[in-house]
Design an enzyme around this catalytic site. Structure first.
Site, PDB file in Angstrom:
ATOM      1  N   ASP A   1      35.955 -81.888 -61.508  1.00  0.00           N
ATOM      2  CA  ASP A   1      36.570 -81.395 -60.280  1.00  0.00           C
ATOM      3  C   ASP A   1      37.280 -80.079 -60.582  1.00  0.00           C
ATOM      4  O   ASP A   1      37.688 -79.828 -61.719  1.00  0.00           O
ATOM      5  CB  ASP A   1      37.570 -82.434 -59.762  1.00  0.00           C
TER       6      ASP A   1
ATOM      7  N   ASP B   1      41.432 -85.711 -60.445  1.00  0.00           N
ATOM      8  CA  ASP B   1      42.827 -86.168 -60.391  1.00  0.00           C
ATOM      9  C   ASP B   1      43.313 -86.519 -59.001  1.00  0.00           C
ATOM     10  O   ASP B   1      44.418 -87.019 -58.843  1.00  0.00           O
ATOM     11  CB  ASP B   1      43.756 -85.102 -60.978  1.00  0.00           C
TER      12      ASP B   1
ATOM     13  N   ASP C   1      38.799 -87.504 -55.170  1.00  0.00           N
ATOM     14  CA  ASP C   1      37.887 -87.692 -56.307  1.00  0.00           C
ATOM     15  C   ASP C   1      37.567 -89.165 -56.553  1.00  0.00           C
ATOM     16  O   ASP C   1      36.664 -89.473 -57.332  1.00  0.00           O
ATOM     17  CB  ASP C   1      38.503 -87.108 -57.591  1.00  0.00           C
TER      18      ASP C   1
END
Length: 684
Positions: free
Chosen positions: A364, A578, A582
């Site tokens: 990410d 995080d 996600d």
């Protein structure tokens, strides 16, 4: 806990963090070690006496049925036989009761039962010395296995040594100080931490700023500065000066104790390779019993019953799969404990094994590759809005009014940008021409704020309808070229509409973490494919990806799109992120990795692995550690199967006797345990 081999090992009791852990018992005071040791001493003494008096040794180990019950004629022979019996009884006492309990109470056929049958049969046949050797070697290997498990368990609990035993509490009314046990700390207590001391529980900093060393907790290699109100985790060290903090968690239930619980839970869940070992060992035990019975019966029909019953006993020992059954659990527990010590929490043995097979890593962007500290870098005002007297300060204030209650990083950046501009105007400072045109008056307040799916936020500010969103949801109009320019430079563009017309674009940039490029380079050097997954626009994502060294960029993805992208990737995939958005991708990946074990609850709960810090260099280190652990598991499984495959025919055709098979088999088991313990050493 009882493994498929039938060896009984106690599962870890639920951890009680309210009391300090008792120190490990020295081996010379540990009955589980002393009994096998005394068995070995008696065995060696009997053997030495046998060397001194060969006739006595021969009479102490008869080769006919019932010979074990006939006393030798010489005194030396009596002593030798007695010592062999002492060795046998001491060694057998460590596994025979458990084997018989497992058989009669649970119907379990395990390695302990094979050894019990072998020992009893050897004694009936008159092989007391061989039975004693079998009992000693099996008991000492079991003791070593138990100590290996205990060592791995203590390695995990050593994390708790980072928490001091006591804490100094400051009375908020009179300022007096008192010392209390750290486990008695409760949220809201104000604590002082001396220079060089450790913070006893998760807290918020009361001082204006402080420097802390969190390397032992998060893996971050250099001290970091924390500002007033910043989070300070349990176990970090105050660097250079004392500091005052306010506890946010009890002393016996904080981020460190949570990490230890996660890792201890991992001990109870075996990985795929452990299950493979179990699947091999489980049918092998009854299979060996059937094979031994066939050898004894068929051989007795066509040959000497004593000889073939003896061979059947040797077959029992030769095919015992205990080394196979313990080969993986010892490795997994040791490796997981080592990972926790450098800031990587693996939630299960299965996750650790999958981590060692990863071929591709999806990362990410926001908060993972970047610092998650976005700032406003530029505000562009449309010509039409400027001609009506509106400026950059107005655009920021309108957006900040709508974002006032949002916790999104972009919202936080916009609010901070608007506040900084007002502060600079109030103090008479201006860092750029745009800073001289911040709107006068109070901070505007938005009413009727609503989130419009696919668009963004909208509400009424000062009687005008204001909308805020990304360029894909709100048409930038005449500002399209500015949006393209800002995004090409790595900014995230936020478009602001007033009464349905674009009035400005706010550029927000979240800088890459300083270690990001090095971490990506290390992953690629290790042969990993690296993919960036982000909900941000393509131009911004590609600009940041280029700086980090990532070629494969998939941008403008919703949480569902991220999960679908993971599912569509070939090979074994790990996803690291995080945020709440996600979580679906983390759950879809072969291994989900949460960046920061104290971050988003949704991310941590969805992940299989969590980093206690935010240093991306933990990622290649964790993958390398898991690959090494996987190699050790494969070595152990191969060695265990090779021993069984090699000894079985040799025992079946009488090439090796009982003593030789016992010795080779149990030494191999010790080798497997020691090899598994190598996984406890983490590379720096």
């Amino acid at each position: 806990m009882t493994s498929a081999c039938g060896c009984s090992h106690d599962a870890p009791e639920p951890t009680d963090f309210s009391e300090p852990e008792a120190p490990p018992t020295p081996w010379w005071r540990d009955r589980e070690v002393l009994v096998p040791v005394f068995s070995g001493v008696a065995l060696v003494a009997a053997f030495l006496i046998g060397l001194a008096a060969p006739d006595a040794a021969e009479s102490a180990s008869e080769t006919t049925l019932g010979g074990a019950w006939t006393l030798p004629e010489s005194t030396v022979g009596i002593v030798s036989l007695a010592l062999y019996w002492v060795a046998l009884l001491l060694g057998a006492s460590t596994f025979v009761p458990g084997a018989l309990t497992g058989l009669f109470r649970h119907g379990r056929l395990g390695i302990g039962l094979l050894m019990t049958i072998s020992a009893i049969g050897a004694v009936i046949l008159g092989y007391v010395a061989e039975a004693a050797a079998l009992a000693f070697l099996y008991s000492i290997s079991e003791a070593l296995e138990d100590k290996a498990m205990d060592r791995a368990h203590r390695g995990l609990r050593s994390l708790l040594s980072l928490i001091p035993d006591t804490a100094t509490v400051v009375d908020p009314d009179c300022g007096s100080r008192r010392t209390i046990p750290a486990r008695e700390i409760r949220p809201g207590m104000r604590l002082t931490v001396p220079a060089g001391g450790r913070v006893p529980t998760d807290s918020l900093l009361d001082d204006a700023r402080a420097t802390v060393d969190s390397s032992a907790v998060t893996g971050e290699s250099i001290p970091v500065e924390v500002s007033a109100g910043g989070e300070v985790l349990a176990g970090v060290i105050a660097v250079g000066a004392p500091m005052t903090v306010t506890a946010t968690a009890p002393g016996d239930d904080n981020s460190l104790t949570a990490v230890v619980r996660l890792v201890e839970d991992a001990q109870a869940e075996k990985g795929e390779r452990a299950r493979i070992a179990d699947r091999i060992a489980r049918p092998l035990v009854p299979g060996v019993l059937v094979l031994a019975a066939v050898v004894a019966c068929a051989g007795s029909l066509f040959g000497d019953p004593v000889e073939w019953i003896t061979r059947a006993l040797v077959v029992l020992v030769a095919a015992s799969p205990c080394a196979l059954a313990i080969s993986v659990p010892v490795t997994v527990i040791s490796a997981i404990g080592a990972a926790s010590r450098f800031g990587v929490v693996v939630k299960s043995g299965a996750a650790f094994e999958r981590l060692g097979a990863i071929e591709r890593v999806a990362i990410d962007k926001t908060g993972t590759l970047t610092r998650n500290d976005p700032t406003v870098t530029e505000v562009v005002v449309a010509d039409g809005a400027a001609s009506r007297g509106h400026d950059a300060g107005d655009v920021l204030d309108w957006a900040a009014a709508l974002e006032h209650d949002s916790t999104h990083p972009l919202a936080t950046a916009i609010i901070a940008g608007a506040r900084d501009r007002r502060d600079r105007k109030t103090s008479g400072r201006a860092d750029s021409p745009a800073d001289t045109v911040v709107a006068d008056g109070a901070v505007p307040v938005a009413v009727d704020v609503a989130e419009q799916p696919g668009i963004g936020l909208s509400g009424t500010v000062g009687g005008a309808r204001i909308s805020v969103g990304n360029p894909r949801s709100l048409d930038p109009g005449v500002l399209a070229d500015d949006v393209e320019r800002l995004e090409a430079a790595g900014n995230t563009a936020v478009v602001v509409h007033r009464d349905g017309a674009p009035v400005g674009v706010i550029a927000v940039r979240d800088e890459l973490r300083p270690e990001a490029a090095d971490a990506i380079a290390a992953l690629r050097e290790a042969g990993m494919d690296v993919v960036m997954l982000t909900g941000d626009n393509r131009r911004t994502a590609r600009a940041l990806a280029a700086s980090a060294g990532i070629d494969d960029v998939r941008a403008e993805l919703s949480p569902r799109d991220k999960a679908d992208a993971i599912a569509g990737m070939g090979g074994h995939v790990a996803m690291i992120g995080d945020g709440v958005n996600d979580a679906p991708a983390l759950a879809s990946a072969d291994v989900g990795i949460a960046m920061g074990a104290t971050g988003s609850d949704a991310a941590v709960e969805s992940a299989d692995v969590a980093f206690t810090g935010h240093d991306l260099r933990l990622l290649p280190r964790a993958l390398d550690h898991a690959r090494r652990g996987r190699r050790i598991m494969e070595q152990n499984i191969a060695l265990s199967l090779l021993i069984i495959a090699g000894l079985l025919p040799l025992a079946l055709f009488g090439v090796l006797g009982l003593a030789s098979v016992v010795f080779i088999h149990e030494v191999a088991e010790i080798v497997v345990i020691l090899n598994g313990l190598r996984a406890a050493r983490a590379k720096a």
